[in-house]
Structure formats: structure tokens, C-alpha cells
Enzyme design. Structure first.
Site, PDB file in Angstrom:
ATOM      1  N   GLY A  62       0.810  -1.218   0.000  1.00 17.33           N
ATOM      2  CA  GLY A  62       0.000   0.000   0.000  1.00 17.33           C
ATOM      3  C   GLY A  62       0.837   1.258   0.000  1.00 17.33           C
ATOM      4  N   SER A 120       1.988   9.967  -8.228  1.00 17.53           N
ATOM      5  CA  SER A 120       3.421  10.068  -8.507  1.00 17.53           C
ATOM      6  C   SER A 120       4.198  10.852  -7.461  1.00 17.53           C
ATOM      7  CB  SER A 120       3.625  10.716  -9.888  1.00 17.53           C
ATOM      8  OG  SER A 120       3.090   9.895 -10.906  1.00 17.53           O
ATOM      9  N   LEU A 160      10.022  -0.343  -5.139  1.00 23.01           N
ATOM     10  CA  LEU A 160       9.534  -0.071  -6.496  1.00 23.01           C
ATOM     11  C   LEU A 160      10.606  -0.359  -7.531  1.00 23.01           C
ATOM     12  CD1 LEU A 160       7.472   3.219  -6.009  1.00 23.01           C
ATOM     13  CD2 LEU A 160       6.609   0.908  -6.375  1.00 23.01           C
ATOM     14  N   GLU A 200       4.023   1.693 -11.182  1.00 17.25           N
ATOM     15  CA  GLU A 200       5.464   1.646 -10.905  1.00 17.25           C
ATOM     16  C   GLU A 200       6.206   2.786 -11.599  1.00 17.25           C
ATOM     17  OE1 GLU A 200       5.728  -0.403  -8.735  1.00 17.25           O
ATOM     18  OE2 GLU A 200       4.539  -2.176  -9.129  1.00 17.25           O
TER      19      GLU A 200
END
Length: 389
Positions: A135, A143, A244, A368
Site C-alpha cells: 500500500g 506520482s 519499487l 510503478e
């Protein structure tokens, strides 16, 4: 040596027998368990039997496969990438299930968690007995994760977590959610059991992309957590951003799987579909399309392989991952769209994989890190000037 249409650059010669065995295992699993059903799942907007699929993926070592210990396979980065390619050649939703489980939720606990947290969660997650989610993204914050509103405050020795997360893969079926929140100390990560009071994860419906994937909202309404729920190994955005980077690497490979499936579908179609008395693959314009698609597909795979070797050597930089994610997803979408033109009207039918892959990649292009974010990452690296603000 003869020219091999499926491997025109001879990239397979760069792979070890172990690499090829991993690829074959995942390809065979996807062919048996996903491809016969994926069009129906996509059309119905569901991923039935996700828990069984997760256990099967665990049994072949695909969950957290590049991590070591705690039941994880300890595979190389290249082997993990090959697995992502084969999974996404079946469907982006299946690769997302694996990426979020291994590269986000498991990686966060493995990298930043305490030994007790690792022992509690990772073996079950590696086996697919426990599903995890990650999360970070919020309804009004995509972003710019520094602007997240989810907050955790101390209350005695406990933490109280409040906020919402959006577009969370696996959320409604997860046993543990790795949730990132603002605290008085900076951004912290929490391993949140999803049966905690005040936690809910309603599934998001009415999607036209990643339809064969569980996507959810996470709602934390004064979720009380013990002190040992916080991931002790990191404070600040470098925690979630490090996760990420690991997940984006898998997308560099995975997007080429969607592109390969679409290219192969168009190539097969071009050799059998006749117009004006001969297969359409015999016309110059169709051959030009196929040649351009093959160029971008295999350049993308070669780029993914290069980044994988750098990751295995410990020399891969985040900017290089942005290079791969930006290029490969963007080119994969173009390959799918071109493949659709070769198939003509059949290109929009779920009898063929092309439109499904094209719509899925619209999500992969965004999550991502959007195109714009990766352009700015590279722009900053190239110029030394920060254009994010």
C-alpha cells in the site's frame, strides 16, 4: 547457424541451462494453468482460484524467487526476469500477482523487516499460503508519494494507522498488507495483518485493464498495531522507492512477454490469412510491420537481459531501471497495436491475445512510475538538473 525467427539475435545462447530450465518451468505452468482460461477470466473481470494459483506459483518457486532464505528460491535476477516474461506472455495480471507478492510485499519485509517479521510472514508467502499486498498509492496521491496522507501516530507502545490506499493489487485477498504512512519520524512501513480491526479492502470493479487481477482499495480506520508491526530497517521514502525499483525491474522483462505473445499471434496469422490470393505475410507492408515489431521486441529482451546481469553483479542503478521500464513498456504497447492492425477485425477478439495485452499494458505503462516520471528521472540523470518541481 540457421536463422531462428523466435530468437533472431541468439539471446538464448547467453542463458545457462539453469536459466533455460526456469523459463521452461514457468512457461509450461502458464500454458497449462492460465492460457486455457485467461480469455474467460478477462471477459468476466475476475481471477477465480487466486489462492490456489498462488500456492501453485509457490510450489514452482516463483514467489519471492530472487530472495534468499525463508523458503525463497534464491534465483538470479535474470531467472526472475525470465519468469516475469513468461508470466506476462500469459497475462499481465498474473505477472502482477507475482510481482506484488515477491518484489513489493515480500521484498519490503525481507529488506527492511525484523527477524521476527521475516519468520512470521516470508515462509508462508514464499509457499503461496499467504498473499501479500503493498500500500503506497493513494486516491489523490500517485506520482508524489511524499504527499501521502495516510498517517500512523504513536499511542503508548502501539501505533494507530489511519488512511486510504488505492489501486492495490492483491488487496482483497491478502493476509498481510505492507502499508507506508507518514509518522512524526518520517515515512515508515508497517506489516499490517488484514484481519486487524478497522482494516478493510473493498475490491475495485469496472476496470477495462488488468481485468484478470484482484485490484482493491485499502481503508485503515484507526487500525491499532503493536510496536513490532513497524518495519525497523528504514525510515523515509527510500524504503518504498527501493521496493519499487525491484518491481520495475520485473516489468522490464514482463512487458516483453506481452509484446512477444502479440507478435507471435500476428506472425502466425500473417502466414495463414489470405487476401488477394496469397497470405498477407507475403505483402511488403505486412513484412515491414513484422520486421519492425521483431526489432523492438528483441532489442527490449536484450536490454532486459543486460539489466539483469547488472543486477546480479550488484551494479544496477535506479536510473537504468527507469531506462528499461520506459523503453520496454512503451515499445510493447506499440507492438501490440501494430499486431492488432495485422489481425484486422480479429485483433479485437478475445479469441486472440492482442487486444487483451494492449489494454493491460495501458495499466503497466502507468503503475510503478508513469512515462513522465521515468523521463524526468532520466532527464535529471542526464542534465544534473531536477525538473520534478
Amino acid at each position: 547457424m540457421s536463422f531462428v525467427p523466435t530468437d533472431p539475435l541468439g539471446i538464448d545462447e547467453l542463458l545457462s541451462p539453469e536459466d533455460l530450465a526456469v523459463r521452461a518451468t514457468v512457461r509450461d505452468w502458464a500454458a497449462d494453468r492460465v492460457l486455457p482460461h485467461i480469455a474467460e477470466w478477462y471477459e468476466n473481470g475476475e481471477l477465480p482460484g487466486i489462492r490456489e494459483l498462488a500456492r501453485e506459483l509457490g510450489s514452482i518457486g516463483a514467489l519471492g524467487m530472487s530472495l534468499t532464505g525463508y523458503g525463497c528460491a534464491g534465483a538470479s535476477a535474470v531467472q526472475y526476469g525470465l519468469a516475469c516474461l513468461e508470466l506476462e506472455a500469459a497475462d499481465s495480471g498474473i505477472r502482477s500477482l507475482v510481482s506484488v507478492q515477491g518484489s513489493l510485499a515480500m521484498y519490503a519485509i525481507w529488506k527492511y523487516g525484523s527477524e521476527e517479521q521475516k519468520e512470521r510472514w516470508l515462509p508462508g508467502m514464499a509457499a503461496g499460503e499467504l498473499i501479500g499486498c503493498f500500500g503506497l498509492t493513494e486516491p489523490d496521491v500517485g506520482s508524489d508519494p511524499a504527499a501521502m496522507r495516510t498517517y500512523a501516530k504513536r499511542d503508548g507502545t502501539d501505533w494507530v494507522l489511519t488512511g486510504r490506499k488505492m489501486w492495490i493489487t492483491n488487496g482483497s485477498v491478502a493476509a498481510v498488507a505492507v502499508v507506508w504512512a507518514q509518522t512524526d519520524e518520517g515515512v515508515r512501513g508497517f506489516a499490517v495483518p488484514t484481519d486487524s480491526a478497522g482494516f478493510s479492502a473493498p475490491e475495485i470493479k469496472h476496470k477495462w485493464s488488468l481485468r484478470a487481477s484482484v485490484t482493491s482499495e485499502l481503508v485503515m480506520d484507526d487500525v491499532r498495531l503493536p510496536a513490532d508491526a513497524v518495519l525497523p530497517g528504514v525510515t523515509g521514502l527510500k524504503g518504498p522507492l527501493g521496493c519499487l525499483s525491484h518491481a520495475r525491474y520485473g516489468i522490464v522483462w514482463g512487458s516483453m512477454g506481452a509484446a512477444r505473445a502479440s507478435f507471435e499471434s500476428a506472425l502466425d496469422y500473417a502466414k495463414t490469412r489470405e487476401q488477394f490470393g496469397k497470405p498477407i505475410g507475403g505483402f511488403q507492408l505486412t513484412q515491414a510491420k513484422l520486421a519492425d515489431m521483431a526489432l523492438e521486441l528483441h532489442k527490449g529482451i536484450l536490454l532486459a537481459h543486460h539489466l539483469g546481469r547488472r543486477m546480479d553483479a550488484g551494479t544496477l542503478r535506479p536510473e537504468q531501471i527507469s531506462f528499461g521500464k520506459l523503453n520496454n513498456v512503451r515499445e510493447a504497447i506499440d507492438i501490440c497495436r501494430t499486431a492488432r492492425t495485422i489481425l484486422g477485425a480479429n485483433g479485437i477478439s478475445l479469441e486472440y491475445p492482442v487486444m487483451r495485452h494492449a489494454t493491460n499494458l495501458e495499466s503497466v505503462l502507468t503503475y510503478e512510475g508513469t512515462v513522465e516520471m521515468h523521463q524526468l528521472v532520466l532527464g535529471k540523470a542526464l542534465t544534473g538538473l531536477d525538473a520534478f518541481r
